[in-house]
Scaffold this motif. Structure first.
Motif, PDB file in Angstrom:
ATOM      1  N   THR A   1       0.926  -1.457   0.030  1.00 11.18           N
ATOM      2  CA  THR A   1      -0.339  -0.365   0.256  1.00 11.18           C
ATOM      3  C   THR A   1       0.657   1.423  -0.188  1.00 11.18           C
ATOM      4  O   THR A   1       0.679   2.399  -0.720  1.00 11.18           O
ATOM      5  CB  THR A   1      -1.272  -0.032   0.974  1.00 11.18           C
ATOM      6  N   LEU A   2       1.990   1.283   0.822  1.00  9.42           N
ATOM      7  CA  LEU A   2       2.523   2.607   0.876  1.00  9.42           C
ATOM      8  C   LEU A   2       3.007   2.749  -0.406  1.00  9.42           C
ATOM      9  O   LEU A   2       3.516   3.711  -0.994  1.00  9.42           O
ATOM     10  CB  LEU A   2       4.174   1.556   2.140  1.00  9.42           C
ATOM     11  N   LYS A   3       3.688   1.371  -1.376  1.00  8.19           N
ATOM     12  CA  LYS A   3       4.730   1.400  -2.432  1.00  8.19           C
ATOM     13  C   LYS A   3       3.535   2.120  -3.656  1.00  8.19           C
ATOM     14  O   LYS A   3       4.223   3.044  -4.543  1.00  8.19           O
ATOM     15  CB  LYS A   3       4.932   0.510  -2.319  1.00  8.19           C
ATOM     16  N   SER A   4       1.996   1.671  -3.879  1.00  4.81           N
ATOM     17  CA  SER A   4       1.266   1.838  -5.042  1.00  4.81           C
ATOM     18  C   SER A   4      -0.225   2.460  -4.867  1.00  4.81           C
ATOM     19  O   SER A   4      -0.307   2.845  -5.529  1.00  4.81           O
ATOM     20  CB  SER A   4       1.225   0.327  -5.155  1.00  4.81           C
ATOM     21  N   ASN A   5      -0.126   2.295  -3.671  1.00  8.02           N
ATOM     22  CA  ASN A   5      -2.112   2.873  -3.138  1.00  8.02           C
ATOM     23  C   ASN A   5      -1.470   4.374  -3.913  1.00  8.02           C
ATOM     24  O   ASN A   5      -0.603   5.874  -3.665  1.00  8.02           O
ATOM     25  CB  ASN A   5      -2.086   3.656  -1.640  1.00  8.02           C
ATOM     26  N   TYR A   6      -2.643   5.744  -5.071  1.00 11.14           N
ATOM     27  CA  TYR A   6      -2.373   6.889  -5.130  1.00 11.14           C
ATOM     28  C   TYR A   6      -2.793   7.586  -4.016  1.00 11.14           C
ATOM     29  O   TYR A   6      -1.822   8.476  -4.516  1.00 11.14           O
ATOM     30  CB  TYR A   6      -3.769   6.146  -6.524  1.00 11.14           C
TER      31      TYR A   6
ATOM     32  N   SER B   1       0.464  12.044  -2.315  1.00 11.13           N
ATOM     33  CA  SER B   1       0.376  12.765  -0.942  1.00 11.13           C
ATOM     34  C   SER B   1       2.080  13.284  -1.113  1.00 11.13           C
ATOM     35  O   SER B   1       2.799  14.530  -0.827  1.00 11.13           O
ATOM     36  CB  SER B   1       0.625  12.382   0.509  1.00 11.13           C
ATOM     37  N   GLN B   2       3.181  12.020  -1.490  1.00  7.17           N
ATOM     38  CA  GLN B   2       4.529  12.022  -1.583  1.00  7.17           C
ATOM     39  C   GLN B   2       4.628  12.999  -2.608  1.00  7.17           C
ATOM     40  O   GLN B   2       6.241  13.868  -2.711  1.00  7.17           O
ATOM     41  CB  GLN B   2       4.967  10.686  -2.068  1.00  7.17           C
ATOM     42  N   ASN B   3       3.731  12.979  -3.592  1.00 10.88           N
ATOM     43  CA  ASN B   3       4.086  14.568  -4.735  1.00 10.88           C
ATOM     44  C   ASN B   3       3.968  15.891  -4.026  1.00 10.88           C
ATOM     45  O   ASN B   3       4.910  16.602  -4.428  1.00 10.88           O
ATOM     46  CB  ASN B   3       3.007  14.346  -5.977  1.00 10.88           C
ATOM     47  N   LEU B   4       3.028  15.905  -2.923  1.00 13.78           N
ATOM     48  CA  LEU B   4       2.333  17.391  -2.595  1.00 13.78           C
ATOM     49  C   LEU B   4       4.083  17.243  -1.530  1.00 13.78           C
ATOM     50  O   LEU B   4       4.427  18.719  -1.379  1.00 13.78           O
ATOM     51  CB  LEU B   4       1.376  17.278  -1.211  1.00 13.78           C
TER      52      LEU B   4
ATOM     53  N   THR C   1      -2.359  10.740   6.502  1.00 14.01           N
ATOM     54  CA  THR C   1      -2.502  10.743   4.734  1.00 14.01           C
ATOM     55  C   THR C   1      -2.332   8.982   5.121  1.00 14.01           C
ATOM     56  O   THR C   1      -3.672   8.148   4.695  1.00 14.01           O
ATOM     57  CB  THR C   1      -2.379  11.136   3.265  1.00 14.01           C
ATOM     58  N   ILE C   2      -1.495   8.694   5.142  1.00 14.21           N
ATOM     59  CA  ILE C   2      -1.189   7.693   5.096  1.00 14.21           C
ATOM     60  C   ILE C   2      -1.285   6.457   6.366  1.00 14.21           C
ATOM     61  O   ILE C   2      -2.017   5.509   6.109  1.00 14.21           O
ATOM     62  CB  ILE C   2       0.763   7.421   5.615  1.00 14.21           C
ATOM     63  N   GLU C   3      -1.619   7.282   7.640  1.00  9.51           N
ATOM     64  CA  GLU C   3      -2.375   6.682   8.955  1.00  9.51           C
ATOM     65  C   GLU C   3      -3.871   6.381   8.369  1.00  9.51           C
ATOM     66  O   GLU C   3      -4.212   4.818   8.778  1.00  9.51           O
ATOM     67  CB  GLU C   3      -2.131   7.204  10.147  1.00  9.51           C
ATOM     68  N   ASN C   4      -4.711   7.619   7.554  1.00 12.49           N
ATOM     69  CA  ASN C   4      -5.848   7.132   7.439  1.00 12.49           C
ATOM     70  C   ASN C   4      -5.982   6.082   5.930  1.00 12.49           C
ATOM     71  O   ASN C   4      -7.033   5.023   6.396  1.00 12.49           O
ATOM     72  CB  ASN C   4      -6.643   8.063   6.612  1.00 12.49           C
ATOM     73  N   THR C   5      -4.977   5.534   5.367  1.00 14.40           N
ATOM     74  CA  THR C   5      -4.706   5.075   4.516  1.00 14.40           C
ATOM     75  C   THR C   5      -4.204   3.453   4.748  1.00 14.40           C
ATOM     76  O   THR C   5      -4.940   2.944   4.574  1.00 14.40           O
ATOM     77  CB  THR C   5      -4.115   5.054   3.047  1.00 14.40           C
ATOM     78  N   ILE C   6      -3.850   3.558   5.037  1.00 13.12           N
ATOM     79  CA  ILE C   6      -3.506   1.771   6.672  1.00 13.12           C
ATOM     80  C   ILE C   6      -4.515   1.333   7.343  1.00 13.12           C
ATOM     81  O   ILE C   6      -4.947   0.646   6.828  1.00 13.12           O
ATOM     82  CB  ILE C   6      -2.289   2.137   7.143  1.00 13.12           C
TER      83      ILE C   6
ATOM     84  N   ILE D   1      -7.105  -0.960  -2.345  1.00 10.94           N
ATOM     85  CA  ILE D   1      -6.606  -0.130  -2.008  1.00 10.94           C
ATOM     86  C   ILE D   1      -4.806  -0.551  -2.560  1.00 10.94           C
ATOM     87  O   ILE D   1      -3.913   0.331  -2.275  1.00 10.94           O
ATOM     88  CB  ILE D   1      -6.485  -0.873  -0.610  1.00 10.94           C
ATOM     89  N   LEU D   2      -4.733  -1.817  -2.559  1.00 11.02           N
ATOM     90  CA  LEU D   2      -2.813  -1.919  -3.233  1.00 11.02           C
ATOM     91  C   LEU D   2      -2.954  -1.373  -4.195  1.00 11.02           C
ATOM     92  O   LEU D   2      -2.107  -2.090  -4.541  1.00 11.02           O
ATOM     93  CB  LEU D   2      -3.319  -3.721  -2.402  1.00 11.02           C
ATOM     94  N   ASN D   3      -4.029  -1.492  -4.954  1.00  7.67           N
ATOM     95  CA  ASN D   3      -3.391  -0.803  -6.112  1.00  7.67           C
ATOM     96  C   ASN D   3      -2.986  -2.217  -7.103  1.00  7.67           C
ATOM     97  O   ASN D   3      -1.940  -2.255  -7.743  1.00  7.67           O
ATOM     98  CB  ASN D   3      -2.375   0.103  -6.409  1.00  7.67           C
ATOM     99  N   GLU D   4      -3.380  -2.711  -7.146  1.00  7.93           N
ATOM    100  CA  GLU D   4      -3.843  -4.069  -7.451  1.00  7.93           C
ATOM    101  C   GLU D   4      -4.838  -5.166  -8.077  1.00  7.93           C
ATOM    102  O   GLU D   4      -5.496  -6.173  -7.460  1.00  7.93           O
ATOM    103  CB  GLU D   4      -2.981  -5.728  -6.855  1.00  7.93           C
ATOM    104  N   PRO D   5      -6.068  -4.388  -8.904  1.00 13.79           N
ATOM    105  CA  PRO D   5      -6.998  -5.014  -9.572  1.00 13.79           C
ATOM    106  C   PRO D   5      -7.107  -6.321 -10.135  1.00 13.79           C
ATOM    107  O   PRO D   5      -7.796  -6.622 -10.669  1.00 13.79           O
ATOM    108  CB  PRO D   5      -7.321  -3.936 -10.281  1.00 13.79           C
ATOM    109  N   GLU D   6      -6.111  -6.328 -10.967  1.00 12.64           N
ATOM    110  CA  GLU D   6      -6.195  -7.223 -11.552  1.00 12.64           C
ATOM    111  C   GLU D   6      -5.635  -8.889 -10.808  1.00 12.64           C
ATOM    112  O   GLU D   6      -5.612 -10.217 -11.713  1.00 12.64           O
ATOM    113  CB  GLU D   6      -4.907  -7.462 -12.846  1.00 12.64           C
ATOM    114  N   THR D   7      -4.832  -8.837 -10.149  1.00 15.17           N
ATOM    115  CA  THR D   7      -5.085  -9.902  -8.909  1.00 15.17           C
ATOM    116  C   THR D   7      -5.984 -10.978  -8.718  1.00 15.17           C
ATOM    117  O   THR D   7      -7.376 -10.397  -8.694  1.00 15.17           O
ATOM    118  CB  THR D   7      -4.468  -9.741  -7.612  1.00 15.17           C
TER     119      THR D   7
END
Length: 442
Positions: free
Chosen positions: A35-40, A45-48, A137-142, A221-227
């Motif tokens: 999630t930390l690697k792939s979540n949109y 937030s990293q770009n900000l 953002t990371i805390e809420n996502t986790i 959430i994991l950004n792996e919709p094709e799994t």
């Protein structure tokens, strides 16, 4: 009815075969890493943070000089009638004039009333605030990830419990058939058993569908919709932290809670805003320097027909706005009001965080107690079911009484699963409010 029952069983075998062929278990820590690697949302937030880092850099500080280059060329073609001192006129048609120039200009602000200094500090603090917002953002996502993860785990365990219940119900059909064949009971016993198998099959199918839907939520959430869903297996192991450790986290919550840290950062930014506004009362001192080159080709009517110059120049500029129409005074007053509002907001956040921690701690203790009670309830119902099963085999109780014991055990196990994951999620909420959610492994 037997035809319907067989169809349900056939569909159930196919569906369960698809869903329980997992070979790889996705642990909680692996899910968090993905999630930390792939979540949109986390990527945004990293770009900000990167933008805020650019803003706080020396290139955006105002401490560097500006250097510009200028060059130009002019050409003119004119008819000139000139009269010299001897009184003799001279007429020149098509007189050409050519001028060329080039220069380098340097400007540097030596002092601007400290506005540049406090603006630079404000940008530094804005970067820290952006980091805190990204952390939130990371805390809420986790927290969202683990909520869905635990729901998948709960439904996975429920499917196992419902499979066990279905196996027991199918054994009842076999037993009822034997009893009917030997004349020990009527066909009603078989029909009741088939009804129970159908109900258990439907309950299992519905839970299995809920499981697949929740797995899809997890993959988003994991950004792996094709799994493939059958490749998603969940670790159902739950470990609780000690209450003593959680109490220690609560004691230091005012130093780690992300909302409180954001309120403190906003307070500092507002304070710097006042200081930036007050810089308007002070003078500014600037340094200028230039190097220039000029070349002119003039017509014959001029005393000098070719002129070339080059050289350096430097200077200091001092400016002091004695009165700017009241703009600086207004900016300072407004900045002071904003600082006061930020102070009020911080006090409000402190009260809200204290309330939320107290509520989450009480909720966690309540959930843990319920879980412990449900564990004991499962043991009681297992003992009751085992006794009822033996009595049912001996013909001492009816199928209705046995079915009730079976349902009680099913409800006790599913309630225990729900209580277990509810308690763990309540613990995670305590960790988030105390600022420790990202500091522990799960």
């Amino acid at each position: 009815m037997k035809h319907i029952n067989n169809s349900l069983l056939f569909f159930l075998i196919i569906l369960c075969g698809r869903s329980f062929g997992q070979t790889t278990v996705l642990t909680k820590d692996e899910a968090i890493t993905k999630t930390l690697k792939s979540n949109y949302g986390i990527q945004r937030s990293q770009n900000l943070i990167e933008i805020a880092d650019n803003n706080q850099g020396i290139l955006n500080s105002g401490y560097l000089p500006s250097l510009s280059a200028n060059a130009g060329a002019n050409y003119s073609n004119e008819n000139i009638e000139a009269q010299f001192q001897d009184g003799e006129p001279r007429i020149l048609n098509g007189a050409e004039t050519k001028r060329y120039n080039a220069s380098l200009n340097l400007n540097y602000t030596l002092f601007d009333g400290l506005g540049r200094l406090y603006n630079y500090k404000q940008l530094k603090e804005q970067y820290k605030l952006t980091e805190l917002e990204a952390r939130e953002t990371i805390e809420n996502t986790i927290l969202q990830l683990l909520s869905v993860y635990f729901e998948v785990a709960r439904l996975t365990e429920n499917v196992t419990v419902l499979n066990e219940t279905l196996d027991i119900s199918k054994q009842r059909i076999t037993r009822a058939q034997y009893q009917f064949d030997y004349g020990q009971t009527s066909r009603l016993g078989i029909l009741n058993a088939e009804v129970d198998v159908n109900n258990d099959s439907i309950a299992l199918l519905n839970t299995q569908q809920q499981l697949e839907n929740t797995k899809r939520d997890l993959l988003v959430i994991l950004n792996e919709p094709e799994t493939e869903l059958r490749d998603v297996a969940i670790d159902t192991t739950i470990n609780f932290l000690s209450e003593l450790e959680l109490e220690d986290f609560i004691k230091t919550a005012n130093l780690n809670n992300v909302s409180l840290l954001q309120a403190e950062s906003n307070l500092l930014i507002s304070d710097y805003d006042i200081k930036v506004s007050k810089s308007g009362y002070l003078p500014s001192l600037g340094l200028t320097g230039s190097y220039g080159w000029n070349n002119s080709n003039l017509p014959s009517t001029s005393f000098v027909q070719t002129n070339t110059t080059d050289g350096y120049s430097a200077g200091l500029n001092l400016s002091w706005s004695l009165f700017d129409g009241g703009r600086t005074i207004t900016n300072i007053k407004n900045a002071e009001i904003r600082l006061e509002n930020q102070q009020y907001l911080k006090e409000q956040v402190i009260l809200e965080v204290q309330r939320d921690i107290a509520n989450s701690w009480g909720n966690y203790q309540n959930k843990r107690y319920i879980y412990e009670v449900q564990e004991k309830n499962v043991l009681t119902n297992e003992d009751n079911f085992n006794r009822s099963q033996e009595q049912f085999k001996l013909g001492q109780i009816s199928s209705i009484e046995f079915r009730q014991a079976q349902i009680n055990l099913l409800n006790a196990k599913t309630n225990k699963n729900l209580a277990k994951y509810d308690a763990k999620f309540a613990e995670l909420q305590v960790l988030q409010l105390t600022g420790q959610l990202l500091n522990l492994e799960f």
